[in-house]
Structure formats: C-alpha cells, structure tokens
Design an enzyme around this catalytic site. Sequence first.
Site, mmCIF file in Angstrom:
data_model
loop_
_atom_site.group_PDB
_atom_site.id
_atom_site.type_symbol
_atom_site.label_atom_id
_atom_site.label_comp_id
_atom_site.label_asym_id
_atom_site.label_seq_id
_atom_site.Cartn_x
_atom_site.Cartn_y
_atom_site.Cartn_z
ATOM 1 N N MET A 120 0.811 -1.207 0.000
ATOM 2 C CA MET A 120 0.000 0.000 0.000
ATOM 3 C C MET A 120 0.850 1.266 0.000
ATOM 4 O O MET A 120 0.463 2.271 -0.584
ATOM 5 C CB MET A 120 -0.920 -0.019 1.211
ATOM 6 N N TYR A 135 -9.305 7.734 -3.094
ATOM 7 C CA TYR A 135 -8.958 6.304 -3.006
ATOM 8 C C TYR A 135 -7.552 6.063 -2.456
ATOM 9 O O TYR A 135 -6.796 6.982 -2.247
ATOM 10 C CB TYR A 135 -9.246 5.560 -4.306
ATOM 11 N N GLU A 136 -7.270 4.836 -2.171
ATOM 12 C CA GLU A 136 -5.977 4.421 -1.590
ATOM 13 C C GLU A 136 -5.714 5.127 -0.259
ATOM 14 O O GLU A 136 -4.592 5.505 0.052
ATOM 15 C CB GLU A 136 -4.865 4.710 -2.616
ATOM 16 N N GLY A 137 -6.787 5.257 0.544
ATOM 17 C CA GLY A 137 -6.711 6.015 1.791
ATOM 18 C C GLY A 137 -7.021 7.472 1.524
ATOM 19 O O GLY A 137 -6.238 8.147 0.859
#
Lengths: 593, 593
Positions: free
Chosen positions: B297, B441-443
């Site tokens: 991530m 997105y992606e946190g």
Amino acid sequence: MYRAPVDEITHTLMHVAGLKSAIGDGRFPDLGEDLVDAILAEAGKFAGDEIAPLNAIGDKNGAKLADGAVTTPPGWKELYRRWIDGGWNGLTGPEAFGGQGLPMLMSVAAVEMWNSAAFAFALGPLLTMGAIEAIDKHATDELKAKYLEKLVTGEWMGTMNLTEPQAGSDLNALKARAERAGDGSYRIFGQKIYITYGEHDFTDNIVHLVLARLPDAPAGTRGISLFLVPKFLVGDDGELGARNDAFCSGLEHKLGIHGSPTCTMIFGDGKFGDEPGAIGWLIGEENRGLACMFTMMNNARLHVGIQGVSIAEAAYQKALAYANERTQGRAPGFKGDGMSPIIGHPDVRRMLLTMKSLTQGSRAICYTCAQALDMAHVTEGDKSRKWMERASLITPIAKAFSTDAGVDVASLGVQVHGGMGFIEETGAAQLLRDARIAPIYEGTNGIQAIDLVMRKLPLSDGATVCALIADYQADADAVRASNSPELAGVADRLDRAIDDLRTATSFMLDAVRSGRQGEALAGATPYLRLFGLTASGALLARGAMAGMGEDGGEGRAALIRFAAANLLPETAGLSSTVTAGAESLEAAAAALT
Amino acid sequence: MYRAPVDEITHTLMHVAGLKSAIGDGRFPDLGEDLVDAILAEAGKFAGDEIAPLNAIGDKNGAKLADGAVTTPPGWKELYRRWIDGGWNGLTGPEAFGGQGLPMLMSVAAVEMWNSAAFAFALGPLLTMGAIEAIDKHATDELKAKYLEKLVTGEWMGTMNLTEPQAGSDLNALKARAERAGDGSYRIFGQKIYITYGEHDFTDNIVHLVLARLPDAPAGTRGISLFLVPKFLVGDDGELGARNDAFCSGLEHKLGIHGSPTCTMIFGDGKFGDEPGAIGWLIGEENRGLACMFTMMNNARLHVGIQGVSIAEAAYQKALAYANERTQGRAPGFKGDGMSPIIGHPDVRRMLLTMKSLTQGSRAICYTCAQALDMAHVTEGDKSRKWMERASLITPIAKAFSTDAGVDVASLGVQVHGGMGFIEETGAAQLLRDARIAPIYEGTNGIQAIDLVMRKLPLSDGATVCALIADYQADADAVRASNSPELAGVADRLDRAIDDLRTATSFMLDAVRSGRQGEALAGATPYLRLFGLTASGALLARGAMAGMGEDGGEGRAALIRFAAANLLPETAGLSSTVTAGAESLEAAAAALT
C-alpha cells in the site's frame, strides 16, 4: 434532499443585512416581518417540495435539441408551469407590470433557495429577471407595454445574447451586426454562443436581448447597441405572429448544469421569414447598449454569487446528512458500541465546519450587497449614492468569493462522502460539476478581481472601501466590547484580518492611483479573496452577536470561533502576496514553458 | 495533446531526487545516465504518441458491462497489447520473473507520463504492479512460479479487493469470509466494491488479491488474511482451466475515469463451479493479511500521489497552450495589433504559474519519496532503516498534497479556458473529473494526514522528521549562500516557511507524545498541507540551484521566486491553524446543524 434553511436565511437577512432595522425604519412600507416570514416559508417549501425532487432527473437527462427545438428534462416544463402559477417569477418585477416589487433582499433569499434545489432549473428565471430589468429601465413605453407583463408573469422568458466565439471577456471584439430597417425596427445578423435557455419548451415565446453593432458605429465597446429580438413576433393585440429569423443551431455538451440548455444562436441567416434578418427593436440609445447591459449585469453578478451560496448550502446539507449516518472507525471520545458516525472524526468535522463557514460567510456577503442595492433605492441624494457605491464595491466580491466558495464547498462535500462521493448516484458529484460554471460565467472571477481593484476601490477616492472596512471594524469592536466567552479569541483574529485587509487596500489604492497597473492587476485575485475572507469573518461575528441566547445562537458563536481560528489566519499570507508578489509574477515569463 | 516533459522529469530525477549522484556512487550498477535518458525518452514517446490519443475516447465511451463481461473503450484493448509488447509492464518487476527490476525512481517517472496521457488506462497496470509486489514479497514459491511471470509481462492483470460497503477506511468492519478447504486451498465468500479493473477484456486471466476472514480469526484487523483468487484456475502446466466462482455484478457510474471499470465483485455465490466458493490460496500467513497489504500500500499511495502530478501536468500543458493561442483584451505592455494572447494578462499568468509551481513541487516531493525507497533498498543496516523511515514519512505527504494539487491545478485549468473550460470537448473538464478520485482512493487524504501525524512523525522519536526538515533547511541555506540575484528573496521566504513547519511539527509531536490525540487529529490536514508547501518550496529551490545557467535554468529560478513570494506566505496561517485551531474545532458541535 435539500430543505431550505429558512431560519438561517431569515436571521442573516434581518440581523446581518439590516432588514429588521430597515423595516423598523419604515423603508419598505409594504413589507412587515410577518410577510417576510410568510414569503420565505412558502418559497422554501416550493424549493424543497417541488424543485429539488427534479434536480437529479435534470442532470441525468439533460436538455435535448432536435430539428431546432429544445426539449427540457422530464417534468421540468410542468415544474415551470407550477412555478409561474405560484407567482414566483414576479417576486421582484415592477409593480406597474404585475410584479410584486419586493426588495432585492427578498429576491436573493428566494433565488438562493431555488438554486440550491436545482441550479440548472433556477438559472432560466434569473435570465428573465435580467431581461425584465433591462427593458424596464431602458426600453420605450411601447416595448414595455408589449413585453414586460408577460415576462413578469413568466408566460414568456428572456435571454441575454452577448458572447461570440471571438468575444468573451472582451466585448470590443463583438461582430454581430444590426441594420436600420427604416421603419424604426432593425435587422440583426450574427452568431451568439453560450446562450443560456436560448431555446426551450417552457414558454410559447422567448425574448432575446442581443448586443450588435450598427454599420456606422464606432469601434470598440462604444459602438455596441442592445436589441430586443423575440422568437415570435408579437402583434399589437399581444398575439404571437410569425417566427422571427433566429434559431438555436446547437447545444453545448457541458460539465454540469445539464438541464439548462446552453445554445448557439443564429440570427438572420434566412431560415425563417421572407428575407434574411432577425427583426429587432432598439433598447436604450444607439451605441449605448453596453451601458444598458451593465445596469443589469451588476444584479446578474450578485445573483451568480448567490448561486455559489446555493450550491454550497446544498453540498453542506448533503455532506452533513451523510456524516451523521455513515459509521466508520471510532472517533476520539466515542462511547457507543461498534463504529461511530464519521461526523465524530476531527478531520471530517473540520471539513464540515469549513463548508458551513464558507457557505454562511458568502451568504452574508451577498445579502449585504443586496442590502446596499435596496438602501440605494429607498434613500436619496448623497446617501443613495453612497449605498450604490457600496453595492458596486461588494458586487465583484459577492460574485467571485461566493462562487469560489461554491466550488470549494462542493469539492469538500465529495470528499466527506469518500468513495461514494465519486459515484454519480450520490449527487455530491453533480453539485461539484454544476458549481464549476459559476466562477466562469457572468464575468470570470479574474475579471471580477480586476473590476474590484481597478474600478471599485477608487470609488469616491477610496472613501467607499474605507467606510466598508470601518463597518467590519465595528463588528470586531462589538465582539471585543461584549467580552463574551462564547466568542473568545474572535476579536483578536478579526482585528488582524482587518489590518491585513487595510494594508493590502492601501497598497492597491496607491498602485492604482500612481499608475502601477501591473502590480494592481497581479495581486487582484488574492486581494479579492482576502477581502472576502475578512468580510466573512466580520459578518459571521455580526450574526453571532445578534443571536446570542436565541435559537441557533450557540451554533453561530461556535462557527465564528472556528472560522476565526482556522480560516482567518490565511489573511496574513494573502496580504503578503498582494503587496510583495507582483514583481516575481511579472518576471516569470521564462517559467511558462 | 499531452507531450511528456522529459527534460523536466529528468532534471528532477537527477538533481532533486539524487539519481545522478546515486548512479555516480554506483548504487545502481545496471543503470547509467544514458540508459535513464533512453528509457525516459521512449516512455515519453509511448505516452504521447500511443496512449494520449485514446484518453478522450475512453472518457466518452467508458467501460461497459453486459452478461458479466466488461468491454473497455474502443482501441484500449489493442493499446494494452502494444503496451505489454513494448515491455512497459515489467519496468520495475522482479528480474527473476522477467522484470527489469529498475529503481522506483524510474518507475515513478514512467508512471507519471502514462497517467498524464490517460489516467483511466494507466490505472490498471498500477494495480497489477501492486499485486506483483504483494505476491513477490509474501507468497509461496509455488504461487510465484504460477503467477508472477505472466503478471510481470502483463499477459495477466492483478486487482486489489479490500473495500466492502460497510468497510472503507475502517477495515475492522470487513466481513468477507474464507474457509479452509483441507487441501491447502481456501474457499472465499463475500462482496467487494470499488474494485478497479475487477473485470475487463485486456487479458485472458485476472488475478484477484482478496482480503477475508477465517472462521476462527480474531476480531478486527488482526483477523484478516490475504488470498490469491484467479478468475480462471491455472493448471500446473500454466494453462487456464475452469472459471472460478468470482464475477463482476455491476459497474459504478462515476464522475471521472470512465474508461476504468470500477466493479462490484461477488465471490463464492455459486454462479460458477460445482459448489459455491471461490477457490483461493493464502498469501503470507493466516491473519496477517493486512501486513502484506501494507507493504504494497505504501508504494500504491506514492503512485496515486504521482497520479496527482500526472493530472496536474496534463492540465498545465493544456491551459498553457490555450493561453498562448486565445486572444482577448489587451494585456499591460502588449505592443501588437488587436487583442493579445491571454497569457499576457497578469491574472492568467498567476493561474498558470500557480499551476506549474504545484505541479513541479508535488513532482519533486513524490520523486524524493521514490528516492528514499530506492536508497533503503540499496543501503544496509541503520542507513537503510533511516531511508525507509524517510520514505514512510514522505508517503502520506506525496499522496495527499499531490492529489490535492491535481484537483486544484485541474480546476485552475478549467478556469484558464473560460467558457470553453466548461465544455466537455475541450478536455479540461475531464481532467478535473478524473483528478477528483485521487484524494479519495488508496486512503482518503484525511487518512493520510492522520497517518502522517500519528504514525510517521513519531518515527525514531521525531528524528526522522527533524532530519528531513534539516535537509530542506540546507536547501534554503544553499540559496542564501549563493547570493544569486535570480533567487532574490527566496531564502528569506524558505526560512520563514521552514520555521512555520518546525513550530507546527514541535506542537504536533508534543500533542502525540502527551496523548492530546484530539489536537493532533484536528490539525492533521492543515499540517500536511503546511509540510507539502514547505517541501515544494525547498525542492523547487534545489532544482533551480542545480540547473543555473543551463537550459531551463532561468525558468526554474523564476518559478521558485514566484512560488516563494506568492504561495509560501500561506504557511504562517497554516501553522497558526495547526497550533491554535483545535479547541474551537472540538467545541463546534453546536454549529453542525
């Protein structure tokens, strides 16, 4: 779904924009507080119950063009009928032609609610409002008699035809031409673009106001005249006659406001009528069309500012509802079982409070602009002139600061929704797409900033701006004098913001006076933002001071405290950018590769 | 149309992110400066010539779902084929499985160009890159042997299946379940949403990485395991076998990135196979799936940051071209006939310079994050640990600051275009719509800010952040020592920004250490922005110092001068918000009505 914030709107009108004292002083003999309440309640009900349910449908279906005819989204035509049947179109229209002649303060409040409910729908009547104003102020009695009543009832709608492909911000480049027909009428030829509601199925007739040049007109903007060009000619009996030589040749495919038809209009190419030329009638004097347009444009700019407020309010309501409902994680201090509503997370709360501060701050700026217009109308002589100058000064701030706020708040609204914000069905994305037009049209926000600095600051040799800043200072002083613990820290922050505004204003006035045009233009946009932020803070404080101990008073105090500590600190940097940023900007051509 | 800014990218890699000295020090034995130039030139050519022409087509047509199959936009499947045939998919893949094993610095540069050309297209390979990394680091040799080579060539693509309707930012709430089949494999059941490229027609097989819970798993994130679930089962000979029990049940209707299929994925409902259950294999250990996901991530977050840079660059190029071409009005000092190009107007120039500063600043931040990852890889012991901590520290800033910049720059790009910006055919609006996903997105960027403050600042008890700030101070000191007239005023402004960052950092570290979590969380977002702005300034200065007298040197110096005087002044307000804004935020619940 949007519900009109009638209480907050009323509070802002009455206590921030002075409607209560104006009514008390007998400025509006036909308007009592009860009537204000009744109108706002009904307008809010219409916005929430009738308009809002058709907003997403409009976005999804859009307006469609086929064979020169535009079909508006399903249900919109019927909605428009209910709207005019309710008498809403004539709210501010001239009483002599069936309007209610209400003050601008009532207009902005209602316009806000309708645009929150469905921006793309409410935009059409705004254009009609502008057309009514231009005709009422500048047209002959004959034209007024023929057109005004039906525009005021909304039986017909109006449009504004300014822009051409080569002439956007710069109307000097305008090419559409007009010829004298010899019988007092004119023939109009040319192409206009971005014409909002230029063609549609709401009404039987459409009254186009068109800027064009006469053959012997001087070059530039002093050679532009304004014409009334109906879609269908109107007989002396008021009956519709032949189709005029004007039609919609295309609709734009836009980022937002899909329900609003944005038309390319062709005048005088011979599609209709015996010989080419759209038949038009002069409004005002020949070559003085831009002046006629400008009377109207100021109000239009204020109304676009209101659209920024509208979108911000709608986005805030949607995000607030979602943040109360959606659970995720455990916020600090959360005592319940499982996950907590995301409104408990400090970062989500920061987004929501920023949204609300910008919404309420820009609402207050726009409403005080309407107040100045109303006061100019009901006072006389020097007083009236001062109020009018104040309205002129606030207008570009109301337009640009509020529409920027609309975009910023709508974007934060998307963010509060997380992944759901990016999904169209949620509706948060539509608000962002719709919001994005407002900083562009009716004079880009860059143009507003230039207008503020070059034309509005110098009014009465700077006395107009100084008086406005002094009023903001009085708000800060009142907070300090109150010693109110609910407003701890607010007076200090306001003082600093006002100092920053004063410093930047002196710099700008000096730059304009001494011909340092480059510096004035370079800092115009950050200066406008500095002005808007400071004004927001002062007006939020004014509203909080007026409502202490009442319903909503605690919330208003908390909001200005948040804004003072979290948003106003930006003013120092803005002031520095205004006063010290120009040289490096002017020298930076080499960087633009 | 987008053209890759190869010179600026190379300059940033070499002189801002230290690639030149790393190569000189022999850190990357297989990589010489000539090879860097050759790869970047070819990647730029592919991006501009092959990918960019299909961007608008992807937006207009979108991905379509019918009978469980997804059709990508016209021409995209063929483009993907050319892409993998060119070997671009394996740029950073492990050499043991056919990849080129290039440093992350080369990856971010190439990823930037591809995403500038067509964000929605380039997004797919980014997911594959993440899957490769997770499998390479955590899977068994058997799984690696079966899947890695085809993922590295791009013959198959990979996906990440984390989110569920009730589990977005908070993976504690994850419900998808896994059962042990007894033969070493597992059966997966559940619904996943927002799965990027979860189904498509680019490749014959798709390798899903899926987070799910075993029946006896502990509650919360310590009970989550990671599974590899192929769309088609793979025989020991590598041939495709039966269809697995996993399918796409719906596509989202999104604001942007229309070409990228965002899928709802259903695992194990019995649509395929003899009995319900998608067959999967464990990656890493049981209940340790989140740790596996996190290794990957971090890189994914950096790559999303790069996407922000990509959109910003594309938007800047488009706006710059328009501003050079469109004429309107007469800019101060314009000597030509008629109207001047709008780039001459100070306010337009301010927008373009702001766009370029944010683009180049966030590029530099992302590249220095990649540098830290690479250096951690090629050093050992304490040095490696320090570089890895630095990468961890910069990652949330790279992700959030750059993606916010992407949205802001794209929005300014719309504004530079005026009315044309709101018309979809122009393409400026698409960039804004596409950009808007990256802060989510992606946190979400709010999550990044919390990560920065709560987990990254305390690394090595604050020594990691202090060392990074000291590097920025060294940049400022170098500017001062140079006495360079081209950089007049820059050192002072950088000093002030760094002081503001130090003040806010001390405050935050103290808040975290002493358990004043509420204050730390309340100020996290403005703190991250303060960090990003200051880093941008220091890195722009570093780039300008390195390129004096060379091609582009004048422009780089002019850009940091502009940014120092016009953008960095914001840091003072941000620092004040961080250190003094929390109390009023915490107390403002009453305002949220």
